[in-house]
Structures are given as structure tokens and as C-alpha cells.
Design a protein around this motif. Sequence first.
Motif, short mmCIF file in Angstrom:
data_model
loop_
_atom_site.label_atom_id
_atom_site.label_comp_id
_atom_site.label_asym_id
_atom_site.label_seq_id
_atom_site.Cartn_x
_atom_site.Cartn_y
_atom_site.Cartn_z
N VAL A 113 56.06 49.89 56.88
CA VAL A 113 57.02 48.92 57.09
C VAL A 113 57.37 48.63 57.96
CG1 VAL A 113 57.21 46.52 56.23
CG2 VAL A 113 54.88 47.39 54.88
N LYS A 114 57.58 47.60 58.82
CA LYS A 114 58.96 47.04 59.32
C LYS A 114 59.22 46.09 59.12
CE LYS A 114 58.38 50.84 63.99
NZ LYS A 114 58.80 50.24 64.98
N ILE A 115 60.78 46.15 58.82
CA ILE A 115 61.31 44.80 58.20
C ILE A 115 61.85 44.27 59.70
CG2 ILE A 115 63.00 43.49 56.70
CD1 ILE A 115 62.06 46.52 54.87
N LYS A 116 61.72 43.06 59.73
CA LYS A 116 62.51 42.38 60.58
C LYS A 116 63.19 41.04 60.49
CE LYS A 116 60.27 44.51 63.84
NZ LYS A 116 60.75 45.15 65.68
N LYS A 117 63.69 40.22 61.36
CA LYS A 117 64.56 39.01 60.67
C LYS A 117 63.46 38.53 60.09
CE LYS A 117 67.61 35.90 62.30
NZ LYS A 117 68.93 36.11 63.01
N ASP A 118 63.22 37.10 60.35
CA ASP A 118 62.01 36.26 59.73
C ASP A 118 60.32 36.64 59.81
OD1 ASP A 118 61.13 37.01 62.21
OD2 ASP A 118 61.42 34.99 63.12
N HIS A 119 60.06 38.29 59.66
CA HIS A 119 58.62 38.95 58.90
C HIS A 119 58.88 40.48 59.15
CE1 HIS A 119 58.34 39.52 63.25
NE2 HIS A 119 57.93 40.91 63.06
N PHE A 120 57.81 40.65 58.47
CA PHE A 120 57.41 42.05 58.48
C PHE A 120 55.81 42.70 59.64
CE2 PHE A 120 58.47 39.72 54.00
CZ PHE A 120 59.48 41.33 54.21
N ASP A 121 56.31 44.50 60.22
CA ASP A 121 55.65 44.30 60.83
C ASP A 121 55.02 45.33 60.37
OD1 ASP A 121 55.97 42.85 63.64
OD2 ASP A 121 57.29 44.65 63.97
N VAL A 122 53.99 45.16 60.00
CA VAL A 122 52.93 46.55 59.09
C VAL A 122 51.95 46.90 59.99
CG1 VAL A 122 51.19 45.87 57.37
CG2 VAL A 122 52.94 44.95 57.02
N TYR A 123 51.85 48.46 60.03
CA TYR A 123 50.93 49.41 60.39
C TYR A 123 50.14 49.39 59.24
CZ TYR A 123 54.89 49.23 63.57
OH TYR A 123 55.87 48.23 64.72
N ALA A 124 48.74 49.23 60.13
CA ALA A 124 47.57 49.48 59.32
C ALA A 124 46.96 50.57 59.78
CB ALA A 124 47.16 49.07 58.22
N LYS A 125 45.80 51.39 59.32
CA LYS A 125 44.38 51.84 59.75
C LYS A 125 43.53 51.82 58.63
CE LYS A 125 42.89 56.20 57.83
NZ LYS A 125 42.55 57.77 57.88
N ILE A 126 42.06 50.63 59.42
CA ILE A 126 41.45 49.79 59.42
C ILE A 126 39.90 50.73 59.79
CG2 ILE A 126 39.78 47.92 58.93
CD1 ILE A 126 43.34 47.62 58.39
N THR A 127 39.72 50.68 58.59
CA THR A 127 37.41 51.72 58.41
C THR A 127 36.71 50.57 57.78
OG1 THR A 127 39.55 53.48 57.83
CG2 THR A 127 36.73 53.57 57.22
N ILE A 128 35.89 50.62 58.82
CA ILE A 128 34.43 49.89 58.49
C ILE A 128 32.99 50.07 59.32
CG2 ILE A 128 33.53 48.05 59.19
CD1 ILE A 128 36.05 46.08 60.08
N ALA A 129 32.55 50.53 57.88
CA ALA A 129 31.14 51.12 58.83
C ALA A 129 31.72 52.35 59.11
CB ALA A 129 30.46 50.47 59.67
N ASP A 130 32.21 53.27 58.67
CA ASP A 130 32.83 54.86 58.44
C ASP A 130 33.48 54.76 59.78
OD1 ASP A 130 33.26 57.06 57.35
OD2 ASP A 130 31.02 57.88 58.04
N ILE A 131 34.27 53.80 60.45
CA ILE A 131 34.91 53.82 61.77
C ILE A 131 35.89 53.69 61.22
CG2 ILE A 131 35.33 53.25 64.37
CD1 ILE A 131 32.00 52.97 64.17
N ALA A 132 37.45 54.46 61.86
CA ALA A 132 38.02 53.97 61.40
C ALA A 132 39.84 53.52 62.82
CB ALA A 132 39.37 54.55 60.92
N ASN A 133 40.13 52.37 63.27
CA ASN A 133 41.11 52.10 63.17
C ASN A 133 42.49 51.93 63.17
OD1 ASN A 133 39.43 52.27 66.70
ND2 ASN A 133 38.27 51.11 65.46
N HIS A 134 43.71 51.54 63.98
CA HIS A 134 45.15 52.05 63.84
C HIS A 134 44.86 50.62 64.57
CE1 HIS A 134 46.17 55.51 61.99
NE2 HIS A 134 44.99 55.86 63.11
N TYR A 135 45.67 49.47 63.35
CA TYR A 135 46.24 48.11 64.24
C TYR A 135 47.88 47.91 63.68
CZ TYR A 135 41.60 47.07 65.17
OH TYR A 135 40.07 46.91 65.54
N ASN A 136 48.49 46.68 63.60
CA ASN A 136 49.54 46.64 63.26
C ASN A 136 49.47 44.73 63.28
OD1 ASN A 136 49.97 46.85 66.14
ND2 ASN A 136 51.77 45.60 66.17
N PHE A 137 50.32 44.10 62.31
CA PHE A 137 50.20 42.68 62.34
C PHE A 137 51.57 42.37 61.52
CE2 PHE A 137 47.92 44.39 58.72
CZ PHE A 137 48.31 44.17 57.98
#
Length: 190
Positions: A113-137
Amino acid sequence: MMKTIISTFLIISIGALTFMDDSTNIYIKEGSDITIKGESNLNKFTCHYSKQIGPSCLSIDYQQHNSIIDLKKVKLELESQHFDCGGHLINKDFNELMKVQKHPHISIEFEKVKIKKDHFDVYAKITIADIANHYNFEVIHENKQNYLGSLNLNINDFDMKAPKKLLGAIKVDPNISIVFDLNLEIGKQE
């Protein structure tokens, strides 16, 4: 399983921490909600996670370096079969798309998690149907305890094909959003 669901979005609330510590408790309160949103060429759909998310408590470990919080093994597993899209047929289609029989969980592992002035940037690994991808939101701290966010992804990234119905007349867009509104409390609860 409930603790796993709770841990998915516990990471978001960690962004509110401003002290240098290596563990804390995250309390997920009642009223927390997770949905998956999408659309077809005819209409939009919303699938609500029907299993209660809170109340629950998770103890998490982390390391904070200035405005960056590295999370250790913070993982949320959502049971795909508990998403209710509003009708038997669309629920059946959703479960087939998510390959529920073979892969019954959507896994979200929060990494940073990166703390920003007005929000947080979250970095996560999402796994669906045994396939993983990295995202930030982004996650927004709306008020004292509410954390709002939306993770946009493409189901094709998970080797899934968007369903077509009525000989291809109805086509589902492969872009979906996992939307959450979590009521969280960080630290010791009295």
C-alpha cells in the motif's frame, strides 16, 4: 473462510496507519459490501457477494517505510458461488465463467500500500481459475471507517471467454469491476 474474505480488504485499511509497527488488528464491521459489476451489449449486471463479510477480526503483519506499507501474507479468498447476480440463469452463467466447480475461489493477495495525499494505491495479486495477475488500484478513505475502491480487470487475462447467448446476439464485455465498500477499524477494539 470468513477470515480469508475479511483479509482481502483489510489491507486497504492498513494504509491509514501512520506509525512504525509490524503488526496490528483490522476489524471488519457489519455493513461491508463487495460486488462485481459488468455489462453486455444489452444491459448492465451487478453480482453481490451474499456471504456476510463482517464482523470479524484479523491480525496482520507489515513493514512500513515512509509512505509505503509492505504487507506479509494478507490474502482474501472469496467463494465464487456466493456471488448473487440476481437470477438463477445469470448465476449459472457466472459460475460457469468463474469455473466454480474446479476453482471455487477468487483470491486477492495484498502486497503493498502506498499512502497518498487523498487516497491509497493498493498493489495486489489476483488469482481467478488458477491464473494470477498483478494489479494496482485506488482506495479512498471516505469517512472515519469506510474504505471505497474499485479494481478493474479483463477476464481474458485469466484465460476466460466472455459468454455469448442467443447465438451470439447477447455478448458480455470482458471488462469487469470488483467494487468494495468496507467498514474497517484499525488497532485495538475496546
